[in-house]
Design a protein around this motif. Structure first.
Motif, PDB file in Angstrom:
ATOM      1  N   MET A   1     -39.719  -5.588  67.778  1.00 19.71           N
ATOM      2  CA  MET A   1     -40.653  -6.677  67.585  1.00 19.71           C
ATOM      3  C   MET A   1     -40.050  -7.760  66.690  1.00 19.71           C
ATOM      4  O   MET A   1     -40.204  -8.964  66.928  1.00 19.71           O
ATOM      5  N   GLY A   2     -39.356  -7.317  65.645  1.00 19.23           N
ATOM      6  CA  GLY A   2     -38.775  -8.261  64.722  1.00 19.23           C
ATOM      7  C   GLY A   2     -37.803  -9.220  65.387  1.00 19.23           C
ATOM      8  O   GLY A   2     -37.721 -10.395  65.009  1.00 19.23           O
ATOM      9  N   ARG A   3     -37.094  -8.737  66.374  1.00 19.35           N
ATOM     10  CA  ARG A   3     -36.115  -9.587  67.056  1.00 19.35           C
ATOM     11  C   ARG A   3     -36.783 -10.779  67.734  1.00 19.35           C
ATOM     12  O   ARG A   3     -36.202 -11.856  67.811  1.00 19.35           O
ATOM     13  N   LEU A   4     -37.994 -10.585  68.235  1.00 20.13           N
ATOM     14  CA  LEU A   4     -38.714 -11.687  68.875  1.00 20.13           C
ATOM     15  C   LEU A   4     -39.172 -12.731  67.858  1.00 20.13           C
ATOM     16  O   LEU A   4     -39.517 -13.853  68.218  1.00 20.13           O
ATOM     17  N   TYR A   8     -33.438  -9.717  62.561  1.00 19.95           N
ATOM     18  CA  TYR A   8     -32.489  -8.784  63.172  1.00 19.95           C
ATOM     19  C   TYR A   8     -31.982  -7.771  62.158  1.00 19.95           C
ATOM     20  O   TYR A   8     -31.816  -8.089  60.967  1.00 19.95           O
ATOM     21  N   GLU A   9     -31.716  -6.574  62.658  1.00 19.19           N
ATOM     22  CA  GLU A   9     -31.128  -5.544  61.821  1.00 19.19           C
ATOM     23  C   GLU A   9     -29.674  -5.898  61.530  1.00 19.19           C
ATOM     24  O   GLU A   9     -29.003  -6.546  62.336  1.00 19.19           O
ATOM     25  N   HIS A  31     -35.504 -19.315  74.472  1.00 17.08           N
ATOM     26  CA  HIS A  31     -35.584 -19.106  73.018  1.00 17.08           C
ATOM     27  C   HIS A  31     -36.301 -17.790  72.706  1.00 17.08           C
ATOM     28  O   HIS A  31     -37.129 -17.715  71.788  1.00 17.08           O
ATOM     29  N   MET A  32     -35.986 -16.770  73.502  1.00 17.29           N
ATOM     30  CA  MET A  32     -36.651 -15.486  73.351  1.00 17.29           C
ATOM     31  C   MET A  32     -36.306 -14.825  72.020  1.00 17.29           C
ATOM     32  O   MET A  32     -37.160 -14.175  71.385  1.00 17.29           O
ATOM     33  N   PRO A  37     -35.599 -16.959  61.551  1.00 18.34           N
ATOM     34  CA  PRO A  37     -36.926 -16.326  61.538  1.00 18.34           C
ATOM     35  C   PRO A  37     -38.048 -17.334  61.757  1.00 18.34           C
ATOM     36  O   PRO A  37     -38.033 -18.426  61.182  1.00 18.34           O
ATOM     37  N   SER A  38     -39.008 -16.961  62.600  1.00 19.54           N
ATOM     38  CA  SER A  38     -40.150 -17.835  62.893  1.00 19.54           C
ATOM     39  C   SER A  38     -41.377 -17.468  62.069  1.00 19.54           C
ATOM     40  O   SER A  38     -42.399 -18.149  62.152  1.00 19.54           O
TER      41      SER A  38
END
Length: 457
Positions: A1-4, A8-9, A31-32, A37-38
């Motif tokens: 979920m965080g990647r969206l 990122y890890e 822009h997936m 960070p959004s």
């Protein structure tokens, strides 16, 4: 979920994620996976805390009541004589006009199409560049859907294709091919049908994809300069199964599609004429469900198509048995409002369908599970639900325990004796963890025919 959200890890940077895309360019354009960070770090920590607090420690196991489970009756197990020559199965299909069994297979990154004749012997084995997922029949041609990459890996993913095999009139062997469409995102099904009502065959493709996918209609214009008009009905990944029926009785063919991936559900794309469609989401499921299959059938014989739905995909992460995996019947009220009236729990369902096998006017249900709970003592990888009363079924399983891991099946009158038989297809071997000392009957290959004995009584 965080990647969206652009988070990122450390060990999985954004560039590595993009390498896993089938269509890297499309993922970038959408822009997936944002470069920055959004959302704020504070909000992200609150989201994580919510899930960790609300998630259950464990899920209940799906246990069948052994006293209520019977053995499959009225069928004879038949193994094709050349079964050992077949690859792990990706699809099964029969055609009453061509009188054969068409077996898609895969071995590594390569695929094959085996054609079995009326004696269940291989009449032709056709090598393919990737695993086939569907086939459509013409008089002297076969249209084959190729998945491209089945198992995705960074930097090695291939697009899928739609190709046509040809044979000379009167020949039995297909001897040439043409690529019709390319750069498809893991297509899983292609439907050839006159959808727009102009007397010409249109092409509907379900691209399951990964990050990107689509449900796409190629409308046949009949014009040599532009034979097909491309219409993207839905530009999302997860289209896994589609059907074409007139769902509102207006004489026009509508499109019904099951979407998996993050936003799971069944949509009807109503045909408004002149190549225009309007989507209505009629069922929606949680993103954890693992939607895989549906069948449109009139269970209560009221003239309206109901939905048999199966969910059990457990392949994205280490499999965890889920009590909400299984088979559901959603009854149509006549206005395409669907209400659940039946649930049968089954871990790891991969396909389901309904048909009248015993010719008593009532529909039985068949399902296979590719991700059963291997730690349970009872096999839950195949079930035949025999109808005893409306929405009341007696489950039956195979008496002989086989080493096959079922991934698909096909229903058809294989032996041409007037009743419906079953073809079961395996992709790999059954992992017998619960009873390692129990001997399983070894199949010589991945295909099993369950011959219906109804007309022989």
């Amino acid at each position: 979920m965080g990647r969206l959200f652009g988070i990122y890890e450390a060990e999985v940077p954004r560039i590595k994620i993009l390498e896993g895309a089938i269509n890297k360019k499309a993922v970038e354009e959408l822009h997936m996976f944002p470069e920055k960070p959004s959302i704020s770090a504070v909000h992200w920590e609150k989201i994580k805390a919510f899930y960790l607090a609300e998630a259950p420690e464990a899920l209940d196991q799906t246990l069948w009541e052994e006293s209520k489970i019977g053995h499959l009756e009225g069928f004879e197990m038949v193994e094709p004589k050349e079964n050992g020559k077949l690859q792990n199965i990706t699809f099964l299909k029969t055609d009453s006009n061509l009188k054969g069994i068409y077996v898609g297979g895969a071995s590594g990154e390569r695929g094959s199409l085996a054609i079995l004749n009326n004696d269940n012997r291989i009449s032709q084995m056709i090598p393919l560049p990737s695993a086939p997922t569907d086939v459509a029949f013409g008089k002297d041609e076969l249209s084959i859907t190729l998945a491209g990459s089945l198992r995705l890996s960074p930097g090695k993913n291939k697009f899928g294709d739609l190709i046509t095999l040809f044979r000379n009139p009167g020949d039995l062997q297909y001897s040439s091919f043409r690529k019709f469409l390319s750069q498809l995102n893991r297509p899983v099904q292609t439907v050839f049908e006159d959808i727009n009502g102009n007397g010409l065959t249109d092409i509907l493709i379900a691209e399951f994809g990964y990050y990107t996918g689509a449900l796409t209609l190629f409308q046949n214009t009949g014009k040599p300069e532009q034979p097909y008009k491309k219409t993207t009905l839905k530009n999302v990944s997860g289209a896994i199964h589609t059907d074409v029926q007139d769902m509102n009785g207006d004489g026009k063919k509508d499109i019904i599609t099951l979407f998996a991936q993050g936003d799971e559900g069944i949509s009807i794309f109503y045909n408004e004429g002149e190549g225009q469609f309007k989507e209505e989401r009629v069922l929606r499921f949680p993103p954890t469900y693992g939607s895989v299959s549906f069948d449109l059938v009139d269970f209560n014989q009221d003239g309206h198509l109901d939905i048999l739905y199966g969910n059990g995909d457990n392949g994205d992460y280490p499999p965890i048995s889920k009590p909400y995996h299984g088979l559901r019947i959603f009854e149509n009220d006549g206005e395409n409002n669907f209400k659940q009236v039946y649930f049968f729990p089954m871990n790891g369902v991969n396909k389901c369908a309904a048909a009248d096998f015993d010719q008593d006017g009532q529909l039985e249900i068949v399902a296979v599970a590719y991700f059963p709970d291997f730690d349970l003592p009872g096999r839950q990888d195949f079930v035949y639900l025999k109808q005893e009363a409306p929405y009341a079924y007696q489950p039956q399983v195979l008496k002989t325990k086989l080493d096959a891991r079922w991934i698909t099946f096909e229903i058809g009158d294989i032996d041409k004796d007037g009743d419906l038989d079953l073809l079961l297809g395996s992709n790999g071997k059954y992992d017998n963890k619960a009873n390692p000392s129990e001997k399983l009957k070894k199949l010589n290959g991945p295909l099993l025919i369950l011959k219906n004995l109804k007309t022989q009584k």
